[in-house]
Design an enzyme around this catalytic site. Sequence first.
Site, PDB file in Angstrom:
ATOM      1  N   TYR A 150      38.947  51.534  47.219  1.00  0.00           N
ATOM      2  CA  TYR A 150      37.552  51.077  47.238  1.00  0.00           C
ATOM      3  C   TYR A 150      37.508  49.638  46.752  1.00  0.00           C
ATOM      4  CZ  TYR A 150      32.555  50.823  46.127  1.00  0.00           C
ATOM      5  OH  TYR A 150      31.217  50.465  46.059  1.00  0.00           O
ATOM      6  N   ASP A 245      43.038  43.807  44.012  1.00  0.00           N
ATOM      7  CA  ASP A 245      41.727  44.141  43.474  1.00  0.00           C
ATOM      8  C   ASP A 245      41.954  44.849  42.148  1.00  0.00           C
ATOM      9  OD1 ASP A 245      39.255  45.032  42.782  1.00  0.00           O
ATOM     10  OD2 ASP A 245      38.802  45.982  44.713  1.00  0.00           O
ATOM     11  N   LYS A 273      34.265  45.077  35.910  1.00  0.00           N
ATOM     12  CA  LYS A 273      34.219  46.137  34.894  1.00  0.00           C
ATOM     13  C   LYS A 273      34.556  45.615  33.480  1.00  0.00           C
ATOM     14  CE  LYS A 273      34.129  49.745  38.243  1.00  0.00           C
ATOM     15  NZ  LYS A 273      34.757  49.743  39.561  1.00  0.00           N
TER      16      LYS A 273
HETATM   17  C1  LIG Z   1      34.122  49.277  40.940  1.00  0.00           C
HETATM   18  C2  LIG Z   1      35.036  48.630  41.907  1.00  0.00           C
HETATM   19  C3  LIG Z   1      34.614  47.604  42.764  1.00  0.00           C
HETATM   20  C4  LIG Z   1      33.162  47.237  42.915  1.00  0.00           C
HETATM   21  O1  LIG Z   1      32.636  46.684  41.771  1.00  0.00           O
HETATM   22  P1  LIG Z   1      31.030  46.716  41.584  1.00  0.00           P
HETATM   23  O2  LIG Z   1      30.829  45.941  40.328  1.00  0.00           O
HETATM   24  O3  LIG Z   1      30.648  48.154  41.492  1.00  0.00           O
HETATM   25  O4  LIG Z   1      30.444  46.052  42.772  1.00  0.00           O
HETATM   26  C5  LIG Z   1      35.556  46.946  43.516  1.00  0.00           C
HETATM   27  N1  LIG Z   1      36.858  47.288  43.465  1.00  0.00           N
HETATM   28  C6  LIG Z   1      37.302  48.257  42.658  1.00  0.00           C
HETATM   29  C7  LIG Z   1      38.761  48.551  42.613  1.00  0.00           C
HETATM   30  C8  LIG Z   1      36.407  48.977  41.870  1.00  0.00           C
HETATM   31  O5  LIG Z   1      36.842  49.994  41.125  1.00  0.00           O
END
Ligand SMILES: *Cc1c(COP(=O)(O)O)cnc(C)c1O
Length: 435
Positions: A150, A245, A273
């Site tokens: 994701y 990511d 995060k």
């Molecule tokens: C949570 C998440 C996102 C998206 O971040 P948001 O602040 O919710 O837009 C992107 N990549 C990874 C790996 C994530 O866990």
Amino acid sequence: MPDMTTKNRKRSEQIFARGREVLVGGVDSPVRAFGAVGGTPVVADHAAGAQLWDADGNAYLDYVCSWGALVLGHAHPEIVAALAEQARRGTSYGMTTELEVELATLLRKGFPSLERVRFVCSGTEATMTAIRLARAATGRDLIVKFEGCYHGHGDGFLSKSGSGLATFGIAASPGVPQATAALTLNAVYNDLASVERLFSAHAEAIAAVIVEPVAANMGVVPPAPGFLAGLRELTRRHGALLIFDEVITGFRLCFGGAQTLYGVEPDLTTLGKIIGGGLPAAAYGGSRELMERMAPVGPVYQAGTLSGNPLAMRAGIETLKRLMAPGFYEELEEKGKVLAEGICGALAESGRVGQVQRAGSLLTLFFAEEPVRDYEGAKGSDTKSFAAFFHAMLDRGVLLPPSQFEAWFVSAAHTQENIRQTIAACRESLEALRA
Ligand SMILES: *Cc1c(COP(=O)(O)O)cnc(C)c1O
């Protein structure tokens, strides 16, 4: 410690019913609706340390921790004090602050590959922009991602993207133009040959490969030995960029990222995060040469009214400073390990087959027969058993992420005693599944 009976959630039910009349599905992010596990969603009232209280006053040991943002747990007193002080000085200026410089400097300490960074407000913004930059830098349009990973809700990422979409059984999202969807190619996690095939089929057309270096949005799936290094080699050979990511893994596994731990340096990194300490902050970054293609130095555009927000920067700085304390990650690792071993023990006692997969303080109990290496494997899990287990845990005062396809987040605020209580709840819950 929370009691062991089914809880009274009357007020939560009422609030959620009112919420459904004004918020879509009663939530602002789909997974919060408990669609995969059923029942009344938890309506949070307040939280401290490792505990969260719902609107009815029930206490839960929290393994969501704002989806991993709160590595220090909720409402750390010193961070709350710093935020109160910052709020008095102003909550947003729309001008550069020293706070941004300070947080960027801390990021670079953990991530030497981040010669330049740009702060944004969400992980979604960070990954969307990293892709734009990769396309600008390579003059190519195609993106390779992995099934079950994701990367936020950008148009190009919403195919087979794990997490919320897996939870709701959505393969791709309506509203994404076919022309956009066609620019995203899906490979199989932990399968370099699947990536190699895409490079062969689309020679010199792939701008970037984006990956969660430890997958945590199909449940926790660590990279197989050589997988990340193989991606580095393949992307280099084919003139594509490699994007890690690290929105979840950044500052989660060590003071740095999975790239630090596995010794593989990507071209671009996205963070989120933890770096906002529970406030909205995210970032993308990489080499000076690449990043200076962004405006105002270069022509690639991206901007944000609240980017580098001083409250979020302050929370990030105060969080990261505490992560540098000697032994911080060793202690967190130990808690993750004890919890994982405890769950394995509980599984063995119950005679149930399951897979406890862990990276540091991230872990998932898959109700699966075999170790999970990729999205197909994750999808093979017994989600009905997970839902029953989830509710058994909730009744025992333990709040897990409400989906099989998510990581549990252990924070520094979870005590060894909390971990023991969680293992005891696991044992009882697995027992209850048999009944
Ligand atoms: C949570 C998440 C996102 C998206 O971040 P948001 O602040 O919710 O837009 C992107 N990549 C990874 C790996 C994530 O866990």
